[in-house]
Scaffold this motif. Sequence first.
Motif, PDB file in Angstrom:
ATOM      1  N   ALA A 151     -35.316 -30.799  52.545  1.00  0.00           N
ATOM      2  CA  ALA A 151     -33.914 -29.184  53.414  1.00  0.00           C
ATOM      3  C   ALA A 151     -33.464 -30.165  54.253  1.00  0.00           C
ATOM      4  CB  ALA A 151     -34.895 -28.519  53.891  1.00  0.00           C
ATOM      5  N   ILE A 152     -34.343 -31.203  54.832  1.00  0.00           N
ATOM      6  CA  ILE A 152     -33.150 -31.512  55.528  1.00  0.00           C
ATOM      7  C   ILE A 152     -32.139 -32.795  54.880  1.00  0.00           C
ATOM      8  CG2 ILE A 152     -32.714 -34.054  56.770  1.00  0.00           C
ATOM      9  CD1 ILE A 152     -35.512 -33.369  57.838  1.00  0.00           C
ATOM     10  N   TRP A 153     -31.896 -32.823  53.652  1.00  0.00           N
ATOM     11  CA  TRP A 153     -31.055 -34.225  52.858  1.00  0.00           C
ATOM     12  C   TRP A 153     -30.393 -32.729  52.713  1.00  0.00           C
ATOM     13  CZ3 TRP A 153     -31.330 -34.091  47.351  1.00  0.00           C
ATOM     14  CH2 TRP A 153     -30.499 -35.314  46.008  1.00  0.00           C
ATOM     15  N   VAL A 154     -30.306 -31.570  51.882  1.00  0.00           N
ATOM     16  CA  VAL A 154     -29.331 -31.073  51.643  1.00  0.00           C
ATOM     17  C   VAL A 154     -28.479 -30.279  52.250  1.00  0.00           C
ATOM     18  CG1 VAL A 154     -29.405 -28.467  50.376  1.00  0.00           C
ATOM     19  CG2 VAL A 154     -31.304 -30.580  49.061  1.00  0.00           C
ATOM     20  N   ALA A 155     -28.976 -30.141  53.559  1.00  0.00           N
ATOM     21  CA  ALA A 155     -28.698 -29.752  54.599  1.00  0.00           C
ATOM     22  C   ALA A 155     -27.852 -30.657  54.796  1.00  0.00           C
ATOM     23  CB  ALA A 155     -29.544 -28.930  55.553  1.00  0.00           C
ATOM     24  N   ALA A 156     -27.595 -32.524  54.833  1.00  0.00           N
ATOM     25  CA  ALA A 156     -27.007 -33.110  55.267  1.00  0.00           C
ATOM     26  C   ALA A 156     -25.186 -33.563  54.703  1.00  0.00           C
ATOM     27  CB  ALA A 156     -27.754 -34.587  55.740  1.00  0.00           C
ATOM     28  N   MET A 157     -25.807 -33.274  53.140  1.00  0.00           N
ATOM     29  CA  MET A 157     -24.813 -33.024  52.316  1.00  0.00           C
ATOM     30  C   MET A 157     -23.466 -31.975  52.486  1.00  0.00           C
ATOM     31  SD  MET A 157     -26.284 -33.703  48.972  1.00  0.00           S
ATOM     32  CE  MET A 157     -26.503 -32.537  48.618  1.00  0.00           C
ATOM     33  N   ALA A 158     -23.656 -31.313  54.147  1.00  0.00           N
ATOM     34  CA  ALA A 158     -23.024 -29.767  54.083  1.00  0.00           C
ATOM     35  C   ALA A 158     -21.585 -30.846  55.156  1.00  0.00           C
ATOM     36  CB  ALA A 158     -23.238 -28.303  54.599  1.00  0.00           C
ATOM     37  N   ILE A 159     -22.165 -31.864  56.084  1.00  0.00           N
ATOM     38  CA  ILE A 159     -21.876 -32.369  57.209  1.00  0.00           C
ATOM     39  C   ILE A 159     -20.186 -32.914  56.522  1.00  0.00           C
ATOM     40  CG2 ILE A 159     -21.152 -34.085  58.971  1.00  0.00           C
ATOM     41  CD1 ILE A 159     -24.309 -33.430  58.854  1.00  0.00           C
ATOM     42  N   PRO A 160     -20.121 -33.770  55.359  1.00  0.00           N
ATOM     43  CA  PRO A 160     -19.203 -34.766  55.410  1.00  0.00           C
ATOM     44  C   PRO A 160     -17.886 -33.336  55.025  1.00  0.00           C
ATOM     45  CG  PRO A 160     -20.847 -35.302  54.005  1.00  0.00           C
ATOM     46  CD  PRO A 160     -21.094 -34.454  55.535  1.00  0.00           C
ATOM     47  N   ARG A 161     -18.387 -32.342  54.276  1.00  0.00           N
ATOM     48  CA  ARG A 161     -17.416 -31.763  53.435  1.00  0.00           C
ATOM     49  C   ARG A 161     -17.001 -30.105  54.572  1.00  0.00           C
ATOM     50  NH1 ARG A 161     -21.195 -33.218  50.024  1.00  0.00           N
ATOM     51  NH2 ARG A 161     -21.080 -33.375  47.855  1.00  0.00           N
ATOM     52  N   TYR A 162     -17.458 -30.375  55.525  1.00  0.00           N
ATOM     53  CA  TYR A 162     -17.447 -29.280  56.893  1.00  0.00           C
ATOM     54  C   TYR A 162     -15.635 -30.510  57.707  1.00  0.00           C
ATOM     55  CZ  TYR A 162     -20.488 -25.182  56.829  1.00  0.00           C
ATOM     56  OH  TYR A 162     -20.835 -24.113  57.225  1.00  0.00           O
ATOM     57  N   ARG A 163     -16.748 -31.351  58.061  1.00  0.00           N
ATOM     58  CA  ARG A 163     -15.673 -32.507  58.747  1.00  0.00           C
ATOM     59  C   ARG A 163     -14.469 -32.403  57.509  1.00  0.00           C
ATOM     60  NH1 ARG A 163     -20.413 -36.312  61.353  1.00  0.00           N
ATOM     61  NH2 ARG A 163     -20.736 -35.154  62.618  1.00  0.00           N
TER      62      ARG A 163
ATOM     63  N   VAL B 167     -27.238 -25.397  59.831  1.00  0.00           N
ATOM     64  CA  VAL B 167     -27.541 -27.095  59.326  1.00  0.00           C
ATOM     65  C   VAL B 167     -28.563 -27.735  60.196  1.00  0.00           C
ATOM     66  CG1 VAL B 167     -26.041 -29.857  58.781  1.00  0.00           C
ATOM     67  CG2 VAL B 167     -25.145 -27.886  58.064  1.00  0.00           C
ATOM     68  N   ARG B 168     -28.227 -27.902  61.512  1.00  0.00           N
ATOM     69  CA  ARG B 168     -29.276 -28.014  63.009  1.00  0.00           C
ATOM     70  C   ARG B 168     -29.866 -27.516  62.457  1.00  0.00           C
ATOM     71  NH1 ARG B 168     -24.575 -28.094  64.874  1.00  0.00           N
ATOM     72  NH2 ARG B 168     -23.803 -25.774  65.882  1.00  0.00           N
ATOM     73  N   THR B 169     -30.240 -26.590  61.860  1.00  0.00           N
ATOM     74  CA  THR B 169     -31.581 -25.096  62.335  1.00  0.00           C
ATOM     75  C   THR B 169     -32.763 -25.538  60.799  1.00  0.00           C
ATOM     76  OG1 THR B 169     -30.255 -22.345  62.823  1.00  0.00           O
ATOM     77  CG2 THR B 169     -32.130 -22.575  61.731  1.00  0.00           C
ATOM     78  N   ALA B 170     -31.518 -25.778  59.283  1.00  0.00           N
ATOM     79  CA  ALA B 170     -32.456 -26.875  58.097  1.00  0.00           C
ATOM     80  C   ALA B 170     -32.798 -27.564  59.134  1.00  0.00           C
ATOM     81  CB  ALA B 170     -31.350 -26.854  57.193  1.00  0.00           C
ATOM     82  N   TRP B 171     -32.562 -28.831  59.499  1.00  0.00           N
ATOM     83  CA  TRP B 171     -33.083 -29.763  60.632  1.00  0.00           C
ATOM     84  C   TRP B 171     -34.453 -29.694  61.295  1.00  0.00           C
ATOM     85  CZ3 TRP B 171     -28.419 -33.346  62.341  1.00  0.00           C
ATOM     86  CH2 TRP B 171     -27.351 -33.510  61.047  1.00  0.00           C
ATOM     87  N   VAL B 172     -34.544 -28.510  61.833  1.00  0.00           N
ATOM     88  CA  VAL B 172     -35.588 -28.053  62.502  1.00  0.00           C
ATOM     89  C   VAL B 172     -36.348 -27.661  61.818  1.00  0.00           C
ATOM     90  CG1 VAL B 172     -35.975 -26.522  64.541  1.00  0.00           C
ATOM     91  CG2 VAL B 172     -34.103 -27.838  64.672  1.00  0.00           C
ATOM     92  N   LEU B 173     -36.147 -26.611  61.069  1.00  0.00           N
ATOM     93  CA  LEU B 173     -37.178 -25.971  59.772  1.00  0.00           C
ATOM     94  C   LEU B 173     -37.282 -27.097  59.103  1.00  0.00           C
ATOM     95  CD1 LEU B 173     -35.362 -22.425  59.327  1.00  0.00           C
ATOM     96  CD2 LEU B 173     -37.700 -23.265  60.590  1.00  0.00           C
ATOM     97  N   GLY B 174     -37.115 -27.973  58.813  1.00  0.00           N
ATOM     98  CA  GLY B 174     -37.432 -28.762  57.869  1.00  0.00           C
ATOM     99  C   GLY B 174     -37.899 -30.063  58.464  1.00  0.00           C
ATOM    100  N   GLY B 175     -37.684 -30.705  59.634  1.00  0.00           N
ATOM    101  CA  GLY B 175     -38.391 -31.176  60.224  1.00  0.00           C
ATOM    102  C   GLY B 175     -39.470 -30.912  60.701  1.00  0.00           C
ATOM    103  N   LEU B 176     -40.360 -29.627  61.051  1.00  0.00           N
ATOM    104  CA  LEU B 176     -41.110 -29.090  61.416  1.00  0.00           C
ATOM    105  C   LEU B 176     -42.285 -29.000  60.399  1.00  0.00           C
ATOM    106  CD1 LEU B 176     -39.852 -26.001  63.891  1.00  0.00           C
ATOM    107  CD2 LEU B 176     -41.785 -27.997  64.621  1.00  0.00           C
ATOM    108  N   ALA B 177     -41.826 -28.672  59.424  1.00  0.00           N
ATOM    109  CA  ALA B 177     -42.581 -28.889  58.360  1.00  0.00           C
ATOM    110  C   ALA B 177     -43.139 -30.276  57.903  1.00  0.00           C
ATOM    111  CB  ALA B 177     -42.227 -27.846  56.890  1.00  0.00           C
ATOM    112  N   VAL B 178     -42.406 -30.721  57.754  1.00  0.00           N
ATOM    113  CA  VAL B 178     -42.570 -31.968  57.905  1.00  0.00           C
ATOM    114  C   VAL B 178     -43.580 -32.681  58.263  1.00  0.00           C
ATOM    115  CG1 VAL B 178     -42.014 -34.998  58.208  1.00  0.00           C
ATOM    116  CG2 VAL B 178     -40.406 -33.520  56.585  1.00  0.00           C
TER     117      VAL B 178
END
Length: 138
Positions: free
Chosen positions: A61-73, A83-94
Amino acid sequence: MSDPTQPWWNNDDDLGGLGFARMFAYTGLLLGAGALLIALLAPLEGDALRTVWIAGFGCAAIWVAAMAIPRYRSAGMKPSWAVRTAWVLGGLAVLVAAYAFVVIWLASSGVELPAPSYWFAPERAPVGVTATALPPVE
């Protein structure tokens, strides 16, 4: 048609566009929410290796959401809230999966930490025939 001098990830009509950025952000969000739900509700039954799969989905989840950042930029936009919410949810799952691993590992040596009962192995009935009381022989 795309400009042949630009690489494919910078193009709007290929894999580098804003549509793919949104797809990666929301896919990461769904993966993170699913991983967290599985981490909280899955019956681990004392098998610590099941937590590895849960942590893997959280990292995905963290990795897939991170792939969006360069495309947004590259589109000149700031990254989505997804993206940030996916990082938080993925981090909590880990984190939950790591805690479950430690709980199961320590429970095997007798140390009990607070955890739901479905993380532990169920009590099994003894195998074989057991008799509690026999009728009197006449």
